[in-house]
Design a protein around this motif. Structure first.
Motif, PDB file in Angstrom:
ATOM      1  N   UNK A   1      83.174  28.467 -38.227  1.00 56.72           N
ATOM      2  CA  UNK A   1      83.570  29.789 -38.746  1.00 56.72           C
ATOM      3  C   UNK A   1      83.700  30.779 -37.595  1.00 56.72           C
ATOM      4  N   UNK A   2      82.795  30.691 -36.632  1.00 56.69           N
ATOM      5  CA  UNK A   2      82.863  31.576 -35.460  1.00 56.69           C
ATOM      6  C   UNK A   2      84.147  31.326 -34.669  1.00 56.69           C
TER       7      UNK A   2
ATOM      8  N   UNK B   1      79.475  40.940 -27.207  1.00 59.44           N
ATOM      9  CA  UNK B   1      80.786  40.469 -26.766  1.00 59.44           C
ATOM     10  C   UNK B   1      81.119  39.118 -27.402  1.00 59.44           C
ATOM     11  N   UNK B   2      82.376  38.717 -27.250  1.00 57.07           N
ATOM     12  CA  UNK B   2      82.868  37.446 -27.756  1.00 57.07           C
ATOM     13  C   UNK B   2      83.006  36.457 -26.607  1.00 57.07           C
TER      14      UNK B   2
ATOM     15  N   UNK C   1      77.945  33.937 -43.726  1.00 56.20           N
ATOM     16  CA  UNK C   1      77.731  35.397 -43.681  1.00 56.20           C
ATOM     17  C   UNK C   1      76.369  35.774 -44.257  1.00 56.20           C
ATOM     18  N   UNK C   2      75.973  35.100 -45.333  1.00 57.06           N
ATOM     19  CA  UNK C   2      74.667  35.394 -45.936  1.00 57.06           C
ATOM     20  C   UNK C   2      73.534  35.108 -44.957  1.00 57.06           C
ATOM     21  N   UNK C   3      73.624  33.981 -44.235  1.00 58.39           N
ATOM     22  CA  UNK C   3      72.575  33.616 -43.279  1.00 58.39           C
ATOM     23  C   UNK C   3      72.538  34.605 -42.118  1.00 58.39           C
ATOM     24  N   UNK C   4      73.706  35.023 -41.643  1.00 59.86           N
ATOM     25  CA  UNK C   4      73.766  36.006 -40.543  1.00 59.86           C
ATOM     26  C   UNK C   4      73.068  37.297 -40.956  1.00 59.86           C
ATOM     27  N   UNK C   5      73.357  37.772 -42.159  1.00 61.61           N
ATOM     28  CA  UNK C   5      72.732  39.021 -42.638  1.00 61.61           C
ATOM     29  C   UNK C   5      71.216  38.863 -42.769  1.00 61.61           C
ATOM     30  N   UNK C   6      70.781  37.653 -43.182  1.00 60.63           N
ATOM     31  CA  UNK C   6      69.340  37.414 -43.303  1.00 60.63           C
ATOM     32  C   UNK C   6      68.652  37.526 -41.945  1.00 60.63           C
ATOM     33  N   UNK C   7      69.290  36.997 -40.905  1.00 58.16           N
ATOM     34  CA  UNK C   7      68.715  37.082 -39.559  1.00 58.16           C
ATOM     35  C   UNK C   7      68.606  38.535 -39.109  1.00 58.16           C
TER      36      UNK C   7
ATOM     37  N   UNK D   1      86.249  38.834 -37.194  1.00 62.26           N
ATOM     38  CA  UNK D   1      85.627  39.148 -38.493  1.00 62.26           C
ATOM     39  C   UNK D   1      84.106  39.108 -38.383  1.00 62.26           C
ATOM     40  N   UNK D   2      83.581  38.114 -37.697  1.00 64.08           N
ATOM     41  CA  UNK D   2      82.130  37.996 -37.537  1.00 64.08           C
ATOM     42  C   UNK D   2      81.600  39.087 -36.615  1.00 64.08           C
ATOM     43  N   UNK D   3      82.336  39.390 -35.549  1.00 59.33           N
ATOM     44  CA  UNK D   3      81.889  40.405 -34.586  1.00 59.33           C
ATOM     45  C   UNK D   3      81.747  41.776 -35.239  1.00 59.33           C
ATOM     46  N   UNK D   4      82.519  42.007 -36.308  1.00 59.35           N
ATOM     47  CA  UNK D   4      82.437  43.305 -36.999  1.00 59.35           C
ATOM     48  C   UNK D   4      81.217  43.414 -37.897  1.00 59.35           C
ATOM     49  N   UNK D   5      80.526  42.296 -38.136  1.00 62.17           N
ATOM     50  CA  UNK D   5      79.338  42.346 -38.984  1.00 62.17           C
ATOM     51  C   UNK D   5      78.203  43.083 -38.265  1.00 62.17           C
ATOM     52  N   UNK D   6      77.534  43.939 -38.984  1.00 60.76           N
ATOM     53  CA  UNK D   6      76.448  44.729 -38.389  1.00 60.76           C
ATOM     54  C   UNK D   6      75.334  43.819 -37.875  1.00 60.76           C
ATOM     55  N   UNK D   7      74.934  44.034 -36.631  1.00 63.61           N
ATOM     56  CA  UNK D   7      73.814  43.300 -36.053  1.00 63.61           C
ATOM     57  C   UNK D   7      74.201  42.067 -35.264  1.00 63.61           C
TER      58      UNK D   7
END
Length: 469
Positions: free
Chosen positions: A79-80, A119-120, A58-64, A86-92
């Protein structure tokens, strides 16, 4: 040209998959840039073995997303697969791609560019029946190449989430493995590591072809490379495989055979497929056939229900097996596994004390095994110059002046050795090549050796292949 950046978390299989994903982007005209740079596409290949893996992902995703809010952010990996919503709800986050869809990531990205609609692309991994082919003809590292031969696992150990993240065993077609190995050998790689989620289970989904058959076919490739098996379960080592290993000229004398626990009640609770007696019998027979064999292993300390007596059993069993190296892990509860619901969890302070004792034993065993090679000539594949930034080098050699021409690499027994290159020999012509050395001393992490002779030499076409493939 559009740009793409990658960040990989977790195991060697994930790193292999990222290399394969990059090759698909490269063929479609993308340029790779560092993950910290502004890119058009970010691909995060995640890990979910522990909750720490989820958090780091999650930290790396937010960094991107922060680096370039306008980029297409793709999340794939374990994790995906386990938590796509859960991941799809993350902003960006724009795309969440399952583990059996990695070869199609560029198609998904280009659809995203066209439609601009997140999309997933995550299905039921348990229904995946075919190995997802990714062509990886080269690696940044010059000394060895990984070759993924299978995905998935059928074991369902009670501590492990991986079958839910990777699905059941799917083996790569033998002809594709042979083709990939030939490409890598022609590109100049002197060691090919056969890897997968459950490498020793290769061929379980085929009718009449197993790992022993694959090793025989790889043996027939008439090019100078050695083969290392990344991991194999004791229950998968049968008479035929031992015959192949004993006769092989390419497979190195090193096997990683996970133990996890040296107490039968703990093994049963872990849902491992052997007893300590069966495991010890396999090692005894292997060493009868291959007297110098290096055996490395994994040990989980503090599994639920592990009493002091059970831990002492494991400690004694590990000592008796004479491993050349231990990988020690404290048990980490993982939601979604059977062991997560076990009530008799071991307190963290007891885990820490047991881990420290097991690591100390591992160091003792490592030195004892390596000591048997002092004075002997061994063939090392030179990896890189040794510098004072290397922790093991600092322990073994102290200060390393820049003028010192030291190279470091592994021999077939997975002994890491450092030696001084002869004056006048360019280091770049030695890196990635087989060097015969004489081991002189056992060190902490890296052992000392002296140069004897260079066995293999780079060929111009191989060097060109590495740089351009």
């Amino acid at each position: 040209m559009p740009t793409v950046a990658f960040h990989t978390l977790g195991c060697k299989v994930n790193f292999y998959d990222t290399e394969g994903i990059w090759q698909t982007f490269k063929r479609r005209g993308y340029t790779q840039v560092p993950f910290e740079s502004k890119a058009d596409v970010y691909v995060v290949n995640t890990c979910t073995v522990t909750h720490t893996g989820d958090r780091k992902s999650r930290q790396v995703i937010r960094r991107a997303v922060r680096t370039n809010p306008d980029a297409v952010v793709v999340v794939t990996g374990c994790y995906a697969q386990i938590a796509p919503d859960e991941i799809a709800r993350m902003e960006g986050v724009d795309l969440v791609v399952g583990n059996d869809q990695k070869s199609k990531i560029v198609d998904h990205v280009e659809r995203m560019f066209a439609e601009r609609k997140p999309y997933l692309a995550v299905g039921n991994i348990m229904k995946a029946a075919e190995f997802d082919e990714l062509d990886v003809p080269s690696f940044e590292e010059r000394s060895r190449a990984n070759l993924k031969i299978q995905d998935g696992c059928n074991n369902f150990c009670t501590f492990c989430i991986i079958p839910r993240a990777r699905g059941l065993i799917r083996s790569r077609k033998p002809e594709n493995v042979i083709l990939q190995a030939t490409k890598l050998a022609r590109a100049g790689y002197r060691e090919i590591v056969l890897t997968g989620i459950h490498t020793g289970g290769y061929g379980e989904d085929f009718e009449n072809y197993r790992l022993a058959d694959l090793l025989l076919d790889l043996e027939r490739i008439d090019l100078p490379f050695r083969i290392r098996i990344s991991s194999i379960e004791a229950s998968e080592i049968d008479e035929r495989l031992m015959d192949v290993l004993q006769a092989s000229k390419k497979v190195v004398p090193h096997l990683h055979i996970p133990l996890q626990a040296g107490s039968d009640p703990v093994l049963k609770r872990m849902h491992r497929h052997y007893t300590t007696a069966e495991y010890a019998d396999k090692l005894r027979e292997l060493r009868r056939r291959l007297p110098d064999l290096a055996v490395t292993t994994d040990v989980i300390v503090g599994f639920p229900g592990e009493t002091d007596e059970m831990f002492e059993e494991t400690l004694a069993f590990v000592r008796a097996q004479g491993y050349s190296q231990l990988h020690v892990f404290p048990y980490s509860p993982r939601r979604g596994t059977a062991a997560y619901k076990f009530q008799d969890q071991v307190p963290e302070d007891i885990k820490r004390e047991r881990v420290a004792r097991m690591i100390a034993l591992g160091e003792e065993l490592r030195r004892a095994y390596a000591g048997g090679f002092v004075g002997r000539e061994l063939e090392v594949i030179a990896e890189s110059p040794l510098t004072s930034a290397d922790d093991d080098a600092r322990k073994a050699f102290g200060h390393l002046p820049e003028a010192q021409r030291m190279l470091v690499g592994y021999d077939g027994h997975y002994l890491r050795m450092a030696f001084e290159a002869p004056a006048g020999m360019p280091l770049e012509s030695m890196v990635g090549e087989v060097i015969r050395v004489r081991m002189t001393d056992v060190g902490p992490g890296v052992h000392r050796a002296t140069f004897v002779e260079q066995v293999t030499f780079p060929e111009p076409e191989a060097e060109w292949g590495r740089m351009t493939s």
